[in-house]
Write a protein that holds these residues in place. Structure first.
Motif, short mmCIF file in Angstrom:
data_model
loop_
_atom_site.label_atom_id
_atom_site.label_comp_id
_atom_site.label_asym_id
_atom_site.label_seq_id
_atom_site.Cartn_x
_atom_site.Cartn_y
_atom_site.Cartn_z
N LEU A 86 0.87 -1.27 0.04
CA LEU A 86 0.03 -0.04 -0.23
C LEU A 86 0.74 1.37 -0.03
CD1 LEU A 86 -3.06 -0.99 2.60
CD2 LEU A 86 -2.83 -1.05 -0.03
N VAL A 87 2.16 0.97 0.19
CA VAL A 87 2.96 2.23 0.04
C VAL A 87 3.02 2.95 -1.34
CG1 VAL A 87 5.36 3.18 0.03
CG2 VAL A 87 4.53 1.78 1.83
N ALA A 88 2.71 2.08 -2.38
CA ALA A 88 2.72 2.51 -3.66
C ALA A 88 1.63 1.87 -4.56
CB ALA A 88 4.02 2.43 -4.31
N VAL A 89 0.29 2.34 -4.93
CA VAL A 89 -0.68 1.58 -5.56
C VAL A 89 -1.12 2.36 -6.72
CG1 VAL A 89 -2.95 0.62 -5.34
CG2 VAL A 89 -1.44 0.49 -3.37
N HIS A 90 -1.17 1.97 -7.92
CA HIS A 90 -1.60 2.70 -8.98
C HIS A 90 -3.27 2.68 -8.94
CE1 HIS A 90 -2.65 3.41 -13.01
NE2 HIS A 90 -1.83 3.86 -13.21
N PRO A 91 -3.76 3.79 -9.16
CA PRO A 91 -5.12 3.95 -9.15
C PRO A 91 -5.99 2.59 -9.81
CG PRO A 91 -4.20 6.00 -9.56
CD PRO A 91 -3.23 5.04 -9.81
N ALA A 92 -5.52 2.26 -10.69
CA ALA A 92 -6.14 0.98 -11.45
C ALA A 92 -6.28 -0.38 -10.24
CB ALA A 92 -5.58 0.62 -12.50
N TYR A 93 -5.79 -0.31 -9.21
CA TYR A 93 -5.60 -1.30 -8.42
C TYR A 93 -6.46 -0.82 -7.14
CZ TYR A 93 -2.48 -3.43 -11.71
OH TYR A 93 -2.07 -4.06 -12.66
N ALA A 141 3.65 -1.10 -6.21
CA ALA A 141 3.94 -0.98 -7.80
C ALA A 141 3.04 0.34 -8.38
CB ALA A 141 3.41 -2.17 -8.69
N LEU A 142 3.74 1.13 -8.86
CA LEU A 142 3.25 2.18 -9.82
C LEU A 142 3.15 2.05 -11.35
CD1 LEU A 142 4.96 5.12 -7.89
CD2 LEU A 142 2.56 4.34 -7.63
N LEU A 143 4.04 1.24 -11.86
CA LEU A 143 4.50 0.62 -12.94
C LEU A 143 3.83 -0.69 -13.72
CD1 LEU A 143 7.91 2.06 -13.14
CD2 LEU A 143 6.14 3.08 -14.60
N TRP A 144 3.48 -1.58 -12.95
CA TRP A 144 3.09 -2.92 -13.07
C TRP A 144 2.04 -2.92 -14.31
CZ3 TRP A 144 5.51 -7.42 -13.08
CH2 TRP A 144 4.73 -8.50 -13.27
N HIS A 145 1.17 -1.90 -14.29
CA HIS A 145 0.44 -1.96 -15.31
C HIS A 145 0.96 -1.82 -16.78
CE1 HIS A 145 0.80 2.16 -14.70
NE2 HIS A 145 0.05 2.56 -15.71
N THR A 146 2.10 -1.40 -17.02
CA THR A 146 2.94 -1.14 -18.21
C THR A 146 3.91 -2.05 -18.44
OG1 THR A 146 4.64 0.15 -17.08
CG2 THR A 146 2.72 1.38 -17.43
N GLU A 163 11.46 7.01 -9.62
CA GLU A 163 11.98 8.14 -8.84
C GLU A 163 10.72 8.43 -7.73
OE1 GLU A 163 12.33 11.42 -11.51
OE2 GLU A 163 14.05 10.58 -12.25
N GLU A 164 9.48 8.06 -8.10
CA GLU A 164 8.45 8.41 -7.28
C GLU A 164 8.36 7.26 -6.25
OE1 GLU A 164 5.15 9.59 -5.01
OE2 GLU A 164 6.34 10.53 -6.65
N LEU A 165 8.76 5.87 -6.76
CA LEU A 165 8.74 4.85 -5.67
C LEU A 165 10.12 5.09 -4.78
CD1 LEU A 165 7.26 2.10 -5.25
CD2 LEU A 165 9.45 0.96 -6.31
N ALA A 166 11.03 5.60 -4.99
CA ALA A 166 12.06 5.86 -4.19
C ALA A 166 11.77 7.05 -3.22
CB ALA A 166 13.27 6.30 -5.15
N LYS A 167 11.03 8.11 -3.61
CA LYS A 167 10.73 9.00 -3.05
C LYS A 167 9.76 8.45 -1.82
CE LYS A 167 8.14 13.48 -3.31
NZ LYS A 167 7.41 14.41 -4.21
#
Length: 350
Positions: A86-93, A141-146, A163-167
């Protein structure tokens, strides 16, 4: 070289509403009776641990550790796999991953992320209070959908994503550094850290943060058709946690790595109990021992055929039989002799 510790078991998949799987005491007795020496604790299970209290109270942690020790067990790692996700979730999920959050945070991605970050930080402090040096989690994951690039990814998208994930993770990693605990990301399909290349991307994006490490689980690499043995050669210095989980990949003319949206039992790639799949654990244990990886061998049960009870019964002896007692002497020491510097020169013809 170091002797791998174990056997241990990840308790997450064994939680249930029936005894002995519904309480810490019940699970500890059950695991101990089966021959396990350690337990990996899922911190979202309040029947096992109060994570907020563990972060605040040394007394609570001492009592928790003492209770577990009474069964002859140690805590191998705390796990925040769900909170880390949940630290990084793309809106699709968002809708599906809301199941991992408390009810009051559902439909509120911003506050859900803040809660998740604090939860993982709490796990760092709790680990330090419990005397644990490694922590198990997911990156999110922020990029998995790609992952399969169609339409093609715009230039710069992947770099911005990492960069955003690391931030998001850097404040957490800095807190873990303060607590002297390593973050071990399970390299896993569905996470932005799912192979060696993506691990390196993240490591670079964090400025090679020394707390960025790996939870090694070979089962995920079989499903990706990645060389899981060579992976150890590349990344052994980062491997600080280890899941003993098996899998198999049996493609046909109808299905392959993507699985055709099938249930697990009908997929070409599927998880199996240790020893029932295709993973070469003999070589894995040899390599981890050779490289001196200081890890617990933790069985994670995920099998679409065998029951969890049978998997657990078989898991402890399976791990025990694979652990190599690291040698402290060379096999040909008996043939050696005491030789001084002058004798060495003679041998070299100097």
């Amino acid at each position: 070289m170091k002797t791998i510790k174990g056997p241990a078991v990840f308790l997450a998949q064994f939680m249930d509403d029936k005894e002995p799987f519904n309480s810490l005491d019940g699970l500890c007795k059950w695991a101990s009776d089966l021959g396990y020496k350690g337990i990996q604790i899922p911190t979202w299970e309040t029947r096992l641990i109060d994570l907020d209290k563990a972060a605040e109270s040394q007394t609570y942690c001492d009592e928790l550790k003492g209770k577990i020790a009474d069964y002859g067990l140690k805590i191998t790692e705390l796990s925040t796999h769900l909170q880390g996700q949940l630290v990084a979730v793309h809106p699709a999920y968002d809708i599906m991953f809301d199941n991992f959050a408390p009810d009051n945070l559902k439909n509120n991605p911003g506050d859900r992320t803040k809660w998740a970050i604090q939860q993982v930080k709490n796990a760092a402090t709790a680990s330090r209070r419990l005397g644990i040096k490694a922590h198990a989690t997911f990156s999110g994951a922020l990029l998995w959908h790609t992952m399969h690039p169609w339409p093609q990814r715009p230039a710069g998208l992947v770099e911005m994503g990492f960069e955003e994930l690391a931030k998001r993770w850097l404040p957490i990693l800095n807190h873990f550094d303060k607590e002297d605990v390593d973050v071990c990301y399970e390299i896993h399909p569905g996470e932005d850290l799912h192979d060696g290349v993506t691990f390196e991307r993240f490591l670079e994006a964090t400025g090679n943060h020394k707390r960025v490490n790996i939870l090694y689980d070979p089962s995920h690499f079989v499903l990706q058709q990645l060389d899981y043995l060579e992976y150890i050669d590349h990344y052994h210095e980062f491997i600080k946690a280890f899941h003993v989980k098996d899998s198999e990949f049996n493609p046909t003319g109808k299905k392959g790595a993507f699985g055709g949206y099938s249930d697990w039992i009908d997929r070409a790639g599927r998880y199996r109990s240790p020893g029932d799949g295709q993973v070469d654990f003999k070589t894995i244990f040899s390599k981890l021992t050779q490289y001196g990886c200081d890890v617990w061998a933790v069985m994670e049960w995920e099998c679409c055929i065998k029951s969890p009870e049978q998997g657990a019964r078989e898991g402890a002896p399976f791990i025990k039989n694979h652990i190599i007692e690291a040698t402290q002497k060379a096999f040909d020491d008996f043939a050696g002799a005491t030789i001084d510097k002058e004798q060495l020169k003679k041998i070299l013809g100097l």
